[in-house]
Motif scaffolding. Structure first.
Motif: not given
Length: 575
Positions: A158-182
């Motif tokens: 399973k591979d997912a790719y997030s695209f965001d407007v900026g770094w902070d927003e990308a951090d939020a996407s990362y966190k969401a995936m991290y939590e989904a993985y847990e």
RNA sequence: CGGGGCGUAGCGCAGCCUGGUAGCGCGUCUGCCUUGGGCGCAGAAGGUCAGGAGUUCAAUUCUCCUCGCCCCGACCA
């Protein structure tokens, strides 16, 4: 489902090709069969379990707002050349040509493909963020496929790719995936450990791996016994001690004959000194240029850290000839004093005095080396491989080594691919900006096998209920006994009406055979229906993971089984 | 790519050293028997001995080459 209508080719003996428990059990329980090295067929039971893992993955990805797509497995080679990763990954890519002789590759991963898609379809900040995922077969020409599905040439990811407007927003996407993985791994019944990890060929700035702790794991990790610090050995840091000063007085550096003493051990023994007092000097070729790497004598170089510190694309230990050319001495006598090539040293050597090092001449070493006084070290960095007992870099605790199987990996990629492949969007201010990316992988087939590696006993698999091919197995101990069969059929009807997957062992086999195979298959709940119990008006229920055998009156059979099933679901519930 | 091991019936293995055309256990099939932890009896099917070349009157066995698989290492998203 009836056993006699299924394909469940169990094996009594352990096939010689399998080394680790999960691989042996997958073969013995009739889950997989090998076609060739690193290539496996999923038989019905494994396929059912795989679909259950995929379902959990899909549910959690959707919950996190990701959109499922399906990209080609076959790619024009050109797109990989465009990103520059054809060079990086060429060794693992399967190269083929179509009938027009156009070069193609089988996709080992999909950053290029998804970024190309986004570059064409996403034009405005209004369309962001977006997170696209797929469950796809990946192809990697592994140097050494191993352990069944653990490291295969073809595997489902399973591979997912997030695209965001900026770094902070990308951090939020990362966190969401991290939590989904847990949530995903918890729901699959896996205990995972999250560790800081190296980004490897993926590039990017930061990543975490989800590890299943297991002796058979291919990755070494360290974790702190006091705080939450944990990292892959490739990346792990450890607390540097103070500068080592082995000399009381600042004696001048001196050359001493050391005939035939080349290795750290030999030299340390010769001087009757601890290995840590030596400066180990290794000559590497970084992008074809020699560089000397200095580490404490009792430590090993972490080449991944070294590569990063040198910002090198290629790194390898120098050949014997190159070493002689660089140091003027045979292998085993290199040292920092008087060396004419660039030198980089581990942080732990900063300010060290009274050390022992090679003299850059045959059969000689130098003593009383004061690194800052006697040599020109260009740079200090953390270069060594962490190990058991090292101090934690974050607290006063100490680090302990474990083995892990990498089942998930989340990366903050930044703008590397969006810049390379033109995934730009128009921002509010009217300016073109590259989308900030993250990518997130789960080895689905590997996750499946990890489940077994982590959950089995001497008799067989112990499936978590969420991914078990069937949740309940009913053993009719004597298929000639009509009452047993009738009761079994009624029970199956009741359970299936409640959404429980049931397998009936309806083979005309002796009870012993059925018991053994039931343990091997490891379905979470087993129901025994036999004349002995029926004479007392009861059926028996055995939960695979527990040693106890319970009984229930025939009339309450389905209720009792459902109770066990519900109880097992609590093990994999997310809070 | 380097090192090691293996390739004989579906699975696990013996035979090879010392050449004379293959055997055991399990599984499979038939019949009987049995029915609470891989039961018993009787019978049967199933092998290009990984492939090729060589030596020999004769090769599973000796020699060489090739292929495949497994393990260790290098490598690895």
């Amino acid at each position: 489902m009836r056993w006699t209508k299924q394909l469940i080719p169990t094996l009594r003996e352990v096939p010689q090709e399998a080394e680790i428990p999960s691989h042996q059990l997958m073969l013995r329980a009739g889950l997989i069969r090998k076609l060739g090295g690193g290539l496996y067929t999923f038989l019905p039971l494994a396929f059912r379990a795989l679909k259950k893992v995929e379902k959990i993955v899909r549910e959690e990805m959707e919950r996190a707002g990701a959109l499922e797509i399906l990209m080609p497995a076959l790619h024009p080679r050109e797109i990989w050349e465009r990103s520059g990763r054809y060079e990086v990954l060429r060794d693992v890519m399967f190269n083929i040509k179509d009938r027009q002789d156009r070069p193609m590759v089988l996709g080992p991963t999909h950053e290029e493909i998804v970024t190309d898609l986004v570059s064409r379809e996403i034009k405005s900040y209004r369309q962001l963020p977006v997170n696209l995922y797929q469950i796809q077969t990946k192809f990697r020409d592994e140097i050494r496929p191993r352990f069944g599905l653990m490291r295969a040439k073809e595997f489902i990811m399973k591979d997912a790719y997030s695209f965001d407007v900026g770094w902070d927003e990308a951090d939020a996407s990362y966190k969401a995936m991290y939590e989904a993985y847990e949530r995903i791994f918890k729901r699959c019944g896996l205990r995972t450990k999250v560790v800081e990890a190296d980004t490897g060929a993926m590039g990017g700035n930061w990543s975490h791996e989800f590890m299943v702790l297991a002796d058979a794991g291919e990755d070494g990790i360290v974790e702190c016994d006091q705080c939450s610090y944990a990292a892959n050995l490739e990346r792990a840091e450890s607390r540097p001690g103070g500068a080592s000063d082995f000399d009381e007085a600042a004696l001048p550096c001196e050359t001493v004959p050391t005939p035939g003493r080349r290795t750290v051990q030999e030299v340390a023994a010769f001087f009757q000194s601890p290995p840590a007092r030596l400066i180990k000097t290794l000559i590497y070729m970084a992008d074809k240029k020699p560089v000397a790497v200095l580490v404490p004598g009792d430590r090993d170089v972490n080449e991944i850290k070294l590569k990063r510190a040198l910002k090198a694309r290629e790194l390898a230990l120098a050949t014997d000839e190159a070493i002689e050319q660089a140091t003027g001495a045979p292998v085993g006598f290199a040292g920092p004093v008087g060396l004419q090539i660039p030198m980089i040293a581990d942080l732990r050597l900063k300010g060290c005095k009274g050390a022992i090092a090679g003299a850059n001449q045959n059969d000689a070493h130098r003593i009383h080396v004061d690194l800052e006084r006697d040599a020109k070290v260009e740079d200090y960095a953390d270069l060594i491989l962490s190990r058991e007992g090292d101090g934690c870099p974050r607290c006063d605790g100490s680090l302990h080594e474990k083995r892990g199987i990498e089942v998930g990996h989340v990366f903050k990629l930044g703008t590397k691919y969006s810049e390379l492949l033109g995934a730009n969007y128009l921002d509010v201010d009217g300016k073109q900006k590259p989308a900030v990316m993250g990518c997130y992988g789960i080895g689905v087939t590997r996750t499946l096998q990890s489940t077994i590696e982590q959950s089995h006993d001497d008799n067989g698999i112990v499936w978590p209920i969420s991914v078990a091919p069937y949740q309940v197995e009913i053993l009719v101990l004597n298929m000639q006994h009509e009452e047993s069969v009738r009761i079994a059929e009624q029970l199956i009807k009741d359970l299936e009406a409640r959404g429980v997957d049931v397998l009936l062992d309806d083979r005309d086999e002796r009870p012993g055979v059925k018991f053994k195979d039931a343990d091997l298959l490891g379905l979470p709940v087993r129901v025994n229906i036999g004349e002995r119990g029926l004479a007392k008006g009861v059926i028996e229920i055995k939960v695979r993971k527990s040693p106890d055998l319970q009984t229930a009156p025939i009339a309450e059979a389905s209720k009792a089984v459902l109770g066990c099933v519900d109880e097992l679901w609590k093990d994999v519930a997310i809070s």
